[in-house]
Design an enzyme around this catalytic site. Structure first.
Site, PDB file in Angstrom:
ATOM      1  N   TYR A 144      34.692  36.235  39.504  1.00  0.00           N
ATOM      2  CA  TYR A 144      35.350  36.518  38.224  1.00  0.00           C
ATOM      3  C   TYR A 144      34.315  36.755  37.124  1.00  0.00           C
ATOM      4  CZ  TYR A 144      38.632  35.729  34.305  1.00  0.00           C
ATOM      5  OH  TYR A 144      39.393  35.843  33.170  1.00  0.00           O
ATOM      6  N   ASP A 145      33.372  35.811  36.971  1.00  0.00           N
ATOM      7  CA  ASP A 145      32.411  35.886  35.864  1.00  0.00           C
ATOM      8  C   ASP A 145      31.539  37.138  35.979  1.00  0.00           C
ATOM      9  OD1 ASP A 145      33.469  33.343  35.797  1.00  0.00           O
ATOM     10  OD2 ASP A 145      31.568  32.315  35.500  1.00  0.00           O
ATOM     11  N   GLU A 146      30.984  37.346  37.172  1.00  0.00           N
ATOM     12  CA  GLU A 146      30.082  38.491  37.348  1.00  0.00           C
ATOM     13  C   GLU A 146      30.869  39.802  37.388  1.00  0.00           C
ATOM     14  OE1 GLU A 146      27.133  38.127  36.724  1.00  0.00           O
ATOM     15  OE2 GLU A 146      26.199  36.418  37.712  1.00  0.00           O
ATOM     16  N   LYS A 148      33.524  40.418  35.611  1.00  0.00           N
ATOM     17  CA  LYS A 148      33.791  40.723  34.203  1.00  0.00           C
ATOM     18  C   LYS A 148      32.511  41.149  33.482  1.00  0.00           C
ATOM     19  CE  LYS A 148      38.274  39.654  33.613  1.00  0.00           C
ATOM     20  NZ  LYS A 148      39.278  40.542  33.000  1.00  0.00           N
ATOM     21  N   ASN A 173      40.395  30.748  26.335  1.00  0.00           N
ATOM     22  CA  ASN A 173      41.620  30.178  26.932  1.00  0.00           C
ATOM     23  C   ASN A 173      42.866  30.434  26.087  1.00  0.00           C
ATOM     24  OD1 ASN A 173      39.196  28.597  27.851  1.00  0.00           O
ATOM     25  ND2 ASN A 173      40.733  27.789  29.251  1.00  0.00           N
ATOM     26  N   VAL A 186      45.137  24.803  33.177  1.00  0.00           N
ATOM     27  CA  VAL A 186      45.358  23.443  32.706  1.00  0.00           C
ATOM     28  C   VAL A 186      46.650  23.285  31.892  1.00  0.00           C
ATOM     29  CG1 VAL A 186      43.881  23.656  30.629  1.00  0.00           C
ATOM     30  CG2 VAL A 186      44.212  21.442  31.714  1.00  0.00           C
ATOM     31  N   PHE A 190      49.593  20.808  33.269  1.00  0.00           N
ATOM     32  CA  PHE A 190      49.923  19.563  32.563  1.00  0.00           C
ATOM     33  C   PHE A 190      51.381  19.574  32.096  1.00  0.00           C
ATOM     34  CE2 PHE A 190      45.368  18.203  31.004  1.00  0.00           C
ATOM     35  CZ  PHE A 190      44.981  18.067  32.332  1.00  0.00           C
ATOM     36  N   THR A 209      35.440  20.323  27.260  1.00  0.00           N
ATOM     37  CA  THR A 209      36.275  20.858  26.175  1.00  0.00           C
ATOM     38  C   THR A 209      36.677  22.313  26.436  1.00  0.00           C
ATOM     39  OG1 THR A 209      34.479  21.761  24.829  1.00  0.00           O
ATOM     40  CG2 THR A 209      35.021  19.424  24.505  1.00  0.00           C
ATOM     41  N   PRO A 273      32.726  24.764  33.395  1.00  0.00           N
ATOM     42  CA  PRO A 273      31.966  24.713  32.131  1.00  0.00           C
ATOM     43  C   PRO A 273      32.253  23.427  31.346  1.00  0.00           C
ATOM     44  CG  PRO A 273      32.937  26.877  32.436  1.00  0.00           C
ATOM     45  CD  PRO A 273      33.523  25.990  33.496  1.00  0.00           C
TER      46      PRO A 273
HETATM   47  P1  NAD Z   1      47.671  36.949  34.790  1.00  0.00           P
HETATM   48  O1  NAD Z   1      47.161  36.553  36.128  1.00  0.00           O
HETATM   49  O2  NAD Z   1      48.976  36.418  34.350  1.00  0.00           O
HETATM   50  O3  NAD Z   1      47.730  38.526  34.654  1.00  0.00           O
HETATM   51  C1  NAD Z   1      46.926  39.406  35.370  1.00  0.00           C
HETATM   52  C2  NAD Z   1      47.770  40.588  35.798  1.00  0.00           C
HETATM   53  O4  NAD Z   1      46.949  41.541  36.491  1.00  0.00           O
HETATM   54  C3  NAD Z   1      48.872  40.182  36.789  1.00  0.00           C
HETATM   55  O5  NAD Z   1      50.081  40.783  36.398  1.00  0.00           O
HETATM   56  C4  NAD Z   1      48.378  40.739  38.120  1.00  0.00           C
HETATM   57  O6  NAD Z   1      49.424  41.024  39.029  1.00  0.00           O
HETATM   58  C5  NAD Z   1      47.623  41.967  37.671  1.00  0.00           C
HETATM   59  N1  NAD Z   1      46.614  42.433  38.622  1.00  0.00           N
HETATM   60  C6  NAD Z   1      45.672  41.695  39.273  1.00  0.00           C
HETATM   61  N2  NAD Z   1      44.923  42.480  40.055  1.00  0.00           N
HETATM   62  C7  NAD Z   1      45.381  43.758  39.898  1.00  0.00           C
HETATM   63  C8  NAD Z   1      45.024  45.015  40.454  1.00  0.00           C
HETATM   64  N3  NAD Z   1      44.018  45.133  41.321  1.00  0.00           N
HETATM   65  N4  NAD Z   1      45.736  46.107  40.062  1.00  0.00           N
HETATM   66  C9  NAD Z   1      46.752  46.005  39.183  1.00  0.00           C
HETATM   67  N5  NAD Z   1      47.141  44.842  38.633  1.00  0.00           N
HETATM   68  C10 NAD Z   1      46.454  43.732  38.991  1.00  0.00           C
HETATM   69  O7  NAD Z   1      46.522  36.543  33.739  1.00  0.00           O
HETATM   70  P2  NAD Z   1      46.483  36.620  32.144  1.00  0.00           P
HETATM   71  O8  NAD Z   1      46.206  35.274  31.652  1.00  0.00           O
HETATM   72  O9  NAD Z   1      47.659  37.361  31.628  1.00  0.00           O
HETATM   73  O10 NAD Z   1      45.161  37.471  31.927  1.00  0.00           O
HETATM   74  C11 NAD Z   1      45.185  38.848  31.591  1.00  0.00           C
HETATM   75  C12 NAD Z   1      43.770  39.346  31.389  1.00  0.00           C
HETATM   76  O11 NAD Z   1      43.135  38.610  30.347  1.00  0.00           O
HETATM   77  C13 NAD Z   1      42.884  39.196  32.622  1.00  0.00           C
HETATM   78  O12 NAD Z   1      42.054  40.322  32.723  1.00  0.00           O
HETATM   79  C14 NAD Z   1      42.058  37.974  32.321  1.00  0.00           C
HETATM   80  O13 NAD Z   1      40.815  38.008  32.968  1.00  0.00           O
HETATM   81  C15 NAD Z   1      41.915  38.068  30.815  1.00  0.00           C
HETATM   82  N6  NAD Z   1      41.669  36.737  30.224  1.00  0.00           N
HETATM   83  C16 NAD Z   1      42.670  35.816  30.136  1.00  0.00           C
HETATM   84  C17 NAD Z   1      42.404  34.570  29.595  1.00  0.00           C
HETATM   85  C18 NAD Z   1      43.475  33.522  29.447  1.00  0.00           C
HETATM   86  O14 NAD Z   1      43.159  32.408  29.026  1.00  0.00           O
HETATM   87  N7  NAD Z   1      44.740  33.771  29.735  1.00  0.00           N
HETATM   88  C19 NAD Z   1      41.109  34.262  29.168  1.00  0.00           C
HETATM   89  C20 NAD Z   1      40.110  35.214  29.311  1.00  0.00           C
HETATM   90  C21 NAD Z   1      40.405  36.458  29.831  1.00  0.00           C
HETATM   91  N1  UDP Z   2      41.797  21.163  34.512  1.00  0.00           N
HETATM   92  C1  UDP Z   2      42.252  19.851  34.702  1.00  0.00           C
HETATM   93  N2  UDP Z   2      43.408  19.670  35.397  1.00  0.00           N
HETATM   94  C2  UDP Z   2      44.157  20.704  35.891  1.00  0.00           C
HETATM   95  C3  UDP Z   2      43.688  22.027  35.683  1.00  0.00           C
HETATM   96  C4  UDP Z   2      42.504  22.214  35.002  1.00  0.00           C
HETATM   97  O1  UDP Z   2      41.616  18.894  34.254  1.00  0.00           O
HETATM   98  O2  UDP Z   2      45.195  20.422  36.497  1.00  0.00           O
HETATM   99  C5  UDP Z   2      40.556  21.366  33.743  1.00  0.00           C
HETATM  100  C6  UDP Z   2      39.518  22.254  34.424  1.00  0.00           C
HETATM  101  O3  UDP Z   2      38.675  21.487  35.262  1.00  0.00           O
HETATM  102  C7  UDP Z   2      38.776  22.831  33.233  1.00  0.00           C
HETATM  103  C8  UDP Z   2      39.851  22.936  32.143  1.00  0.00           C
HETATM  104  O4  UDP Z   2      40.895  22.049  32.557  1.00  0.00           O
HETATM  105  O5  UDP Z   2      37.778  21.950  32.794  1.00  0.00           O
HETATM  106  C9  UDP Z   2      40.414  24.343  31.975  1.00  0.00           C
HETATM  107  O6  UDP Z   2      40.772  24.813  33.251  1.00  0.00           O
HETATM  108  P1  UDP Z   2      41.534  26.202  33.490  1.00  0.00           P
HETATM  109  O7  UDP Z   2      41.655  26.359  34.966  1.00  0.00           O
HETATM  110  O8  UDP Z   2      42.768  26.235  32.680  1.00  0.00           O
HETATM  111  O9  UDP Z   2      40.589  27.327  32.876  1.00  0.00           O
HETATM  112  P2  UDP Z   2      39.015  27.557  32.755  1.00  0.00           P
HETATM  113  O10 UDP Z   2      38.746  27.459  31.301  1.00  0.00           O
HETATM  114  O11 UDP Z   2      38.260  26.521  33.516  1.00  0.00           O
HETATM  115  O12 UDP Z   2      38.826  28.914  33.328  1.00  0.00           O
END
Ligand code: NAD
Ligand code: UDP
Ligand code: UDP
Length: 311
Positions: A144-146, A148, A173, A186, A190, A209, A273
């Site tokens: 995921y990280d790399e 992105k 988040n 999380v 929860f 955090t 993290p």
């Molecule tokens: P999510 O998993 O609910 O949504 C992701 C969507 O992408 C899903 O509908 C999934 O079916 C679709 N998808 C996955 N792979 C695909 C592919 N190969 N082709 C077409 N569709 C595909 O997650 P989200 O929380 O709504 O996140 C949306 C975007 O925001 C993601 O790119 C995620 O990395 C980014 N993002 C979200 C958060 C967060 O906290 N929610 C934080 C940082 C980045």
């Molecule tokens: N976490 C937790 N309990 C859970 C799910 C997540 O304590 O049931 C913690 C997790 O270890 C992380 C933080 O909550 O430290 C946020 O996790 P999440 O998977 O939501 O997203 P992240 O920011 O790590 O991608």
């Protein structure tokens, strides 16, 4: 009418974005392979003549005329993105290449949903956009990280090489209604545990955090970034700078859900993290944007959503 593609549009954030764009009178094509997205998330939009849903995987080319692209396709929960890590990298990298190719051909603007995960386990706190990050390139989060990070590289190379009209948002988040109950993140974990009276699973000591942004605030930030002049490429942090420990979050959710659940402790996942908080000075200055929803209010709305869903 503006023609807009939202990849990942049937997911959590994407479904809110599609709804908001339709309210702004755009024509929206939601492209999703339904890996973590659900038709149900956008079902209420089917009756809107401006809305179209297409099952498609962004790792394959897509030839369509468009004015704007929001590239959100990618699973975001660690549980889901680690389920098939090779596919996660392909989605980020091949998906970015295809969507950038599409943006280049159509001269559309394209916004990338990047992430605070590009900072890894950050040595700089709060995280500023100029920080290059601290990412383990071979750990379980690396797909995921790399992925992105490589997508960001592609965005900036298309910008320099082809003058593609890019916007890169680094999302912190984000939570709200339409997260999946089994999503693994999380906030949803929860809340579901609290409402069902199950133990609340805090990983590690709970002193790590995060900073939680309500989804409506994030979507407002997306629209402002897309509407900004073309020299506003980002990368730009979008998130709520109010930081909480995971233990504080657990206690808050138990209170809001009026739950009798107990907190239990589970092992901390590898490379989790230790702290994360966005510096949003750039978004404040450039977009005049900052989150408006207080954590208690946003969590309250999310608890209400899950209460109805689970009933
Ligand atoms: P999510 O998993 O609910 O949504 C992701 C969507 O992408 C899903 O509908 C999934 O079916 C679709 N998808 C996955 N792979 C695909 C592919 N190969 N082709 C077409 N569709 C595909 O997650 P989200 O929380 O709504 O996140 C949306 C975007 O925001 C993601 O790119 C995620 O990395 C980014 N993002 C979200 C958060 C967060 O906290 N929610 C934080 C940082 C980045
Ligand atoms: N976490 C937790 N309990 C859970 C799910 C997540 O304590 O049931 C913690 C997790 O270890 C992380 C933080 O909550 O430290 C946020 O996790 P999440 O998977 O939501 O997203 P992240 O920011 O790590 O991608
Ligand atoms: N592409 C696409 N839709 C388009 C234009 C391109 O999906 O409308 C894909 C195509 O598969 C290509 C990729 O985007 O492989 C990158 O396109 P680009 O024009 O940058 O590179 P090239 O075609 O030279 O590989």
């Amino acid at each position: 009418m503006k023609r807009i593609i939202v990849t990942g549009g049937a997911g959590f954030i994407g479904s809110h974005l599609c709804e908001r764009l339709l309210n702004e009178k755009a024509e929206v094509l939601c492209v999703d392979n339904f890996f973590t997205g659900r038709r149900q998330n956008v079902a209420r939009l089917f009756s809107n003549p401006g809305f179209e849903l297409m099952r498609h995987d962004v790792t394959f080319p897509l030839y369509i005329e468009t004015d704007e692209i929001y590239n959100l396709a990618c699973p975001a929960s660690p549980v889901h993105y680690q389920f098939d890590p090779v596919q996660t990298t392909k989605t980020s990298v091949h998906g970015a290449i295809n969507m950038l190719g599409l943006a280049k051909r159509t001269r559309a603007k394209i916004l990338q949903a990047s992430t605070s995960e590009v900072y890894g386990d950050p040595a700089v706190h709060p995280q500023v956009e100029s920080y290059w990050g601290n990412v383990n390139p071979i750990g379980p989060r690396a797909c995921y990280d790399e992925g992105k990070r490589c997508a960001e590289t592609l965005f900036f190379d298309y910008y320099r090489q082809h003058k593609t009209r890019i916007r890169v948002a680094r999302i912190f988040n984000t939570y709200g209604p339409r997260m999946l109950p089994n999503d693994g993140r999380v906030v949803s974990n929860f809340i579901v545990q609290a409402l069902q009276g199950h133990d609340i699973t805090v990983y590690g000591k709970g002193d790590q955090t995060r900073s939680f942004c309500y989804v409506d605030d994030l979507v407002e930030g997306f629209l402002r970034l897309m509407a900004a002049p073309d020299d506003v490429t980002g990368p730009m942090n979008l998130g709520n700078p109010v930081e909480s420990t995971i233990l504080e979050l657990a206690e808050k959710i138990i209170g809001l859900a009026k739950s009798k659940s107990k907190i239990i402790y589970k092992p901390l996942p590898q490379d989790d993290p230790t702290r994360r908080r966005p510096d949003i000075s750039q978004a404040r200055a450039t977009l005049k944007w900052e989150p408006k929803t207080k954590l208690d209010d946003g969590l309250g709305l999310t608890v209400d959503y899950f209460r109805k869903l689970l009933a």
